[in-house]
Design a protein around this motif. Sequence first.
Motif: not given
Length: 286
Positions: A245-268
């Motif tokens: 859960a995002c510590p700010v809004c509670g939405d689920t933190i999502r991920e985008v994967s690349f070939h050698d790394s990934s990023l995480q973010y909150c949609p809301t």
Amino acid sequence: MPELPEVEALTDFLTEHLVGHEIVRVLPVAVSVLKTYDPAPAALEGRTVTAVTRHGKFLDLDAGGLHLVTHLARAGWLHWKDRLPDGAPRPGKGPLALRVALEDGEGFDLTEAGTQKRLAVYVVHDPADVPGIARLGPDPLADGFDEPRFAALLDGERRQIKGALRDQSLIAGIGNAYSDEILHAAKMSPFKLASSLTTDDVSVLYKALRDTLTQAVERSRGVAAGRLKAEKKSGLRVHGRAGEACPVCGDTIREVSFHDSSLQYCPTCQTGGKPLADRRMSKLLK
């Protein structure tokens, strides 16, 4: 990968433990770790450490004008030893890459986990002789790194802001983890084009950058080298926390994967509630 806050903390730790001590042995265990050969690592032996500094993600040990420069890369780390093992380490398939011993029996090991050997050690007369240091952009925590300078760096950038923040030739020291944290604090999509930022966007992003890095440095200050990884992880709000859960809004933190790394973010918080598509599509899912 250690980034600016962790390398800053290592700099402080090593300043306390190394400065004023004599280097008696520099023992490369993995030949691949050495990126320079003249001067040889043995040239550091008999010299006293006079300073430890940081250049972006690079650690710089100054031993009377000869520099041992290290980039820990993705899987490298520094392990301080109050008492080094007796005898020389044996080359092999283990993680140990290089050992530095002091006159009082203390010292440190550089290790690298995994199969991708990217840990780098240089012995140079001038840190600027290290290509990665020579191309570094400004340090984001330097006194002169003000908002107008930040805006000037982004002016004309046509990349996604996530990539721009990670570019060491643009800004030194920010990697995958803290770029995620900065963008979350700024409530900004990692896919947003830098060229599309308004003046207000730049102001918000600058404040998020300085606050995020300053707070991370303060959390890490005084933490022993062996505990810095855990300290970094505990302070991250979105990076490495996909599914939580995002510590700010509670939405689920999502991920985008690349070939050698990934990023995480909150949609809301960052993308108006819309999940980001795979980077190959480079757009929001409808």
